[in-house]
Write an enzyme that holds these catalytic residues in place. Sequence first.
Site, PDB file in Angstrom:
ATOM      1  N   LYS A 258      -3.224  21.126  -4.276  1.00  0.00           N
ATOM      2  CA  LYS A 258      -2.204  20.068  -4.395  1.00  0.00           C
ATOM      3  C   LYS A 258      -2.497  19.146  -5.578  1.00  0.00           C
ATOM      4  O   LYS A 258      -3.637  18.680  -5.730  1.00  0.00           O
ATOM      5  CB  LYS A 258      -2.201  19.238  -3.098  1.00  0.00           C
ATOM      6  CG  LYS A 258      -1.309  18.008  -3.123  1.00  0.00           C
ATOM      7  CD  LYS A 258      -1.232  17.381  -1.747  1.00  0.00           C
ATOM      8  CE  LYS A 258      -0.257  16.234  -1.684  1.00  0.00           C
ATOM      9  NZ  LYS A 258      -0.793  14.993  -2.254  1.00  0.00           N
TER      10      LYS A 258
ATOM     11  N   TYR B 277       0.847  -1.208   0.000  1.00  0.00           N
ATOM     12  CA  TYR B 277       0.000   0.000   0.000  1.00  0.00           C
ATOM     13  C   TYR B 277       0.880   1.254   0.000  1.00  0.00           C
ATOM     14  O   TYR B 277       0.653   2.192  -0.756  1.00  0.00           O
ATOM     15  CB  TYR B 277      -0.926  -0.014   1.228  1.00  0.00           C
ATOM     16  CG  TYR B 277      -1.596   1.322   1.465  1.00  0.00           C
ATOM     17  CD1 TYR B 277      -2.471   1.856   0.512  1.00  0.00           C
ATOM     18  CD2 TYR B 277      -1.339   2.070   2.619  1.00  0.00           C
ATOM     19  CE1 TYR B 277      -3.071   3.099   0.705  1.00  0.00           C
ATOM     20  CE2 TYR B 277      -1.923   3.308   2.812  1.00  0.00           C
ATOM     21  CZ  TYR B 277      -2.789   3.815   1.852  1.00  0.00           C
ATOM     22  OH  TYR B 277      -3.360   5.051   2.035  1.00  0.00           O
TER      23      TYR B 277
ATOM     24  N   ARG C 148       0.926   7.611  -8.122  1.00  0.00           N
ATOM     25  CA  ARG C 148      -0.151   6.694  -7.702  1.00  0.00           C
ATOM     26  C   ARG C 148      -1.445   6.871  -8.483  1.00  0.00           C
ATOM     27  O   ARG C 148      -2.369   6.065  -8.352  1.00  0.00           O
ATOM     28  CB  ARG C 148      -0.434   6.862  -6.210  1.00  0.00           C
ATOM     29  CG  ARG C 148       0.711   6.418  -5.349  1.00  0.00           C
ATOM     30  CD  ARG C 148       0.549   6.903  -3.937  1.00  0.00           C
ATOM     31  NE  ARG C 148      -0.423   6.192  -3.158  1.00  0.00           N
ATOM     32  CZ  ARG C 148      -0.217   5.043  -2.552  1.00  0.00           C
ATOM     33  NH1 ARG C 148       0.943   4.439  -2.669  1.00  0.00           N
ATOM     34  NH2 ARG C 148      -1.157   4.472  -1.815  1.00  0.00           N
TER      35      ARG C 148
ATOM     36  N   SER D 116      -4.485  13.890   6.307  1.00  0.00           N
ATOM     37  CA  SER D 116      -5.386  13.551   5.201  1.00  0.00           C
ATOM     38  C   SER D 116      -6.827  13.405   5.686  1.00  0.00           C
ATOM     39  O   SER D 116      -7.073  12.961   6.813  1.00  0.00           O
ATOM     40  CB  SER D 116      -4.919  12.229   4.577  1.00  0.00           C
ATOM     41  OG  SER D 116      -5.910  11.694   3.738  1.00  0.00           O
TER      42      SER D 116
ATOM     43  N   THR E  59      -6.798  18.716  -2.518  1.00  0.00           N
ATOM     44  CA  THR E  59      -6.111  17.812  -3.469  1.00  0.00           C
ATOM     45  C   THR E  59      -6.964  17.663  -4.720  1.00  0.00           C
ATOM     46  O   THR E  59      -8.144  17.308  -4.628  1.00  0.00           O
ATOM     47  CB  THR E  59      -5.851  16.449  -2.804  1.00  0.00           C
ATOM     48  OG1 THR E  59      -4.954  16.663  -1.713  1.00  0.00           O
ATOM     49  CG2 THR E  59      -5.226  15.460  -3.766  1.00  0.00           C
TER      50      THR E  59
ATOM     51  N   GLN F 288      -5.638  18.386   4.835  1.00  0.00           N
ATOM     52  CA  GLN F 288      -5.804  18.068   3.405  1.00  0.00           C
ATOM     53  C   GLN F 288      -7.213  17.576   3.158  1.00  0.00           C
ATOM     54  O   GLN F 288      -7.662  16.617   3.781  1.00  0.00           O
ATOM     55  CB  GLN F 288      -4.775  17.016   2.975  1.00  0.00           C
ATOM     56  CG  GLN F 288      -4.918  16.581   1.517  1.00  0.00           C
ATOM     57  CD  GLN F 288      -5.786  15.354   1.355  1.00  0.00           C
ATOM     58  OE1 GLN F 288      -5.731  14.446   2.180  1.00  0.00           O
ATOM     59  NE2 GLN F 288      -6.603  15.313   0.316  1.00  0.00           N
TER      60      GLN F 288
ATOM     61  N   ARG G 157      -4.201   1.048  -9.156  1.00  0.00           N
ATOM     62  CA  ARG G 157      -3.173   0.519  -8.239  1.00  0.00           C
ATOM     63  C   ARG G 157      -3.143  -1.022  -8.210  1.00  0.00           C
ATOM     64  O   ARG G 157      -3.396  -1.657  -7.179  1.00  0.00           O
ATOM     65  CB  ARG G 157      -3.381   1.059  -6.827  1.00  0.00           C
ATOM     66  CG  ARG G 157      -3.537   2.555  -6.818  1.00  0.00           C
ATOM     67  CD  ARG G 157      -2.756   3.248  -5.748  1.00  0.00           C
ATOM     68  NE  ARG G 157      -3.019   4.667  -5.845  1.00  0.00           N
ATOM     69  CZ  ARG G 157      -3.679   5.387  -4.955  1.00  0.00           C
ATOM     70  NH1 ARG G 157      -4.091   4.822  -3.841  1.00  0.00           N
ATOM     71  NH2 ARG G 157      -3.891   6.667  -5.135  1.00  0.00           N
TER      72      ARG G 157
ATOM     73  N   HIS H  20       1.397  12.843  -6.958  1.00  0.00           N
ATOM     74  CA  HIS H  20       0.889  11.862  -6.005  1.00  0.00           C
ATOM     75  C   HIS H  20       1.828  10.644  -5.955  1.00  0.00           C
ATOM     76  O   HIS H  20       1.389   9.515  -5.808  1.00  0.00           O
ATOM     77  CB  HIS H  20      -0.519  11.427  -6.428  1.00  0.00           C
ATOM     78  CG  HIS H  20      -1.513  11.280  -5.324  1.00  0.00           C
ATOM     79  ND1 HIS H  20      -2.497  12.211  -5.062  1.00  0.00           N
ATOM     80  CD2 HIS H  20      -1.707  10.294  -4.409  1.00  0.00           C
ATOM     81  CE1 HIS H  20      -3.256  11.790  -4.037  1.00  0.00           C
ATOM     82  NE2 HIS H  20      -2.780  10.633  -3.632  1.00  0.00           N
TER      83      HIS H  20
HETATM   84  C1  LIG Z   1       0.263   5.546   0.841  1.00  0.00           C
HETATM   85  C2  LIG Z   1      -0.023   6.923   0.319  1.00  0.00           C
HETATM   86  C3  LIG Z   1      -1.232   7.531   0.606  1.00  0.00           C
HETATM   87  C4  LIG Z   1      -1.483   8.824   0.155  1.00  0.00           C
HETATM   88  N1  LIG Z   1      -2.651   9.435   0.513  1.00  0.00           N
HETATM   89  C5  LIG Z   1      -2.864  10.731   0.154  1.00  0.00           C
HETATM   90  C6  LIG Z   1      -4.013  11.427   0.623  1.00  0.00           C
HETATM   91  O1  LIG Z   1      -4.822  10.899   1.375  1.00  0.00           O
HETATM   92  N2  LIG Z   1      -4.159  12.714   0.228  1.00  0.00           N
HETATM   93  C7  LIG Z   1      -3.263  13.356  -0.597  1.00  0.00           C
HETATM   94  O2  LIG Z   1      -3.451  14.523  -0.927  1.00  0.00           O
HETATM   95  N3  LIG Z   1      -2.162  12.705  -1.035  1.00  0.00           N
HETATM   96  C8  LIG Z   1      -1.935  11.436  -0.653  1.00  0.00           C
HETATM   97  N4  LIG Z   1      -0.787  10.802  -1.062  1.00  0.00           N
HETATM   98  C9  LIG Z   1       0.219  11.547  -1.839  1.00  0.00           C
HETATM   99  C10 LIG Z   1       1.181  12.271  -0.894  1.00  0.00           C
HETATM  100  O3  LIG Z   1       0.545  13.307  -0.202  1.00  0.00           O
HETATM  101  C11 LIG Z   1       2.366  12.885  -1.622  1.00  0.00           C
HETATM  102  O4  LIG Z   1       1.912  13.689  -2.673  1.00  0.00           O
HETATM  103  C12 LIG Z   1       3.343  11.850  -2.168  1.00  0.00           C
HETATM  104  O5  LIG Z   1       3.408  10.719  -1.346  1.00  0.00           O
HETATM  105  C13 LIG Z   1       4.716  12.510  -2.250  1.00  0.00           C
HETATM  106  O6  LIG Z   1       5.668  11.646  -2.752  1.00  0.00           O
HETATM  107  P1  LIG Z   1       6.727  10.864  -1.838  1.00  0.00           P
HETATM  108  O7  LIG Z   1       5.946   9.850  -1.083  1.00  0.00           O
HETATM  109  O8  LIG Z   1       7.627  10.290  -2.854  1.00  0.00           O
HETATM  110  O9  LIG Z   1       7.389  11.879  -0.943  1.00  0.00           O
HETATM  111  C14 LIG Z   1      -0.519   9.503  -0.630  1.00  0.00           C
HETATM  112  C15 LIG Z   1       0.700   8.874  -0.923  1.00  0.00           C
HETATM  113  C16 LIG Z   1       0.962   7.606  -0.453  1.00  0.00           C
HETATM  114  C17 LIG Z   1       2.303   6.991  -0.746  1.00  0.00           C
END
Ligand SMILES: Cc1cc2nc3c(=O)[nH]c(=O)nc-3n(C[C@H](O)[C@H](O)[C@H](O)COP(=O)(O)O)c2cc1C
Length: 387
Positions: free
Chosen positions: A264, A38, A291, A120, A169, A141, A178, A288
Amino acid sequence: MAIKLSHSRAMNLHSQYPGVLDLKLRAQRRIPHFVWEYLDSATGQEHTKDRNRAKLDEILFAPSILHGEFEPDLSTSFLGHAFPLPVGISPLGMSGLIWPDAERLLAAAGKRLGLPYSLSTVATQTPETVAPCLGEHGWFQMYPPRDPEIRMDMLNRAKAAGFRTLVLTVDVPVASRRERQVRSGLTTPPSLTPRLLAQVATCPAWALGTLRHGMPRMRLIDEYAENLTGLSSTAHAGYLLRTSPDWEYLQWLRDNWDGPLLVKGVLRAEDAPKLEQAGVDAIWISNHAGRQFDASLSSIEALPAIRAATSLPLIFDSGVEGGLDILRALALGADFVMLGRAFHYALGAIGAQGPDHLADILAKDMAANMGQIGARSIADLKGALLT
Ligand SMILES: Cc1cc2nc3c(=O)[nH]c(=O)nc-3n(C[C@H](O)[C@H](O)[C@H](O)COP(=O)(O)O)c2cc1C
């Protein structure tokens, strides 16, 4: 940077975990495999995730010589606040699944370190349960609720809990597939099949912590879902509550939130002036971490054109794995850099003190590389790139 760990403990941690990669490897051993998938997976064949890394590596500096001795100043000011480092913690949904009580541990670390922590909407804690740990720089967020009453209520709750900055976001207009995460057997909410339980059994610290803090679930969403529909499961609730926002929605948020508003998930330069006109306070460049969309440009590729298109402050994330990556983003015009997974590696590897050690790694790495570049401050980085 003043880190509160004792000197000998800090030295010991640096010999055990000198870099983010060391934290990642240890975290992977201490987090059950389906949870790791995850945290670590992206979407599709993970080309965008790989591209984030590859394109960061292409950003080179011209090393400087004969600049004499100096101690680089890593501090910055952002949105009217002073920070010891230009670094913060990105929001991660179900953060408390990745490491037990992660949201409160990270909020407390943000407070100790004087750095922003973003919670989040789909975290395992609510704004109220995180509030006692939160410092001055709490960012909430928002995945935008469809229902206007829920929308208003969420804003009021975030504000009352001490979150001064709102993050909308915008790069999740639809759910992403995914595939790797699906392969791992993880469902929403997680259901502990024998296969998953066997993985939990190999990770005692995670298992005990999860027993102590309870099975992770999206508490905020659950509360609304229960009131709205009587559903107690987050399986449908997330999509029932969150919508794909438009420019009107953004305007509504601007009219109803009197603190800083950040957007974002921006990658296109032409959106920047429109966001500026809409009264946004800063733009958060992010894909993101790969993702959402597997044919996206990398975050670092998007940065120069967005910098040229707006005078708004810019936040950068996606793929940052050390101090050098932070310098790369700052040199290309970012004002602040966020990390998501790395802070969770730090928790998984070391626990509550992990984020402090990560911040120390980042600070040391920034300082060492600024010494090579001859940059005495963040402002000096701008002219240091190899063109
Ligand atoms: C497991 C996971 C869950 C995430 N959940 C959210 C979320 O709930 N809201 C959001 O704006 N971004 C979410 N993101 C994106 C992160 O806020 C962020 O943009 C990203 O992880 C940055 O990259 P890095 O992990 O390489 O530092 C998520 C990322 C991951 C890895």
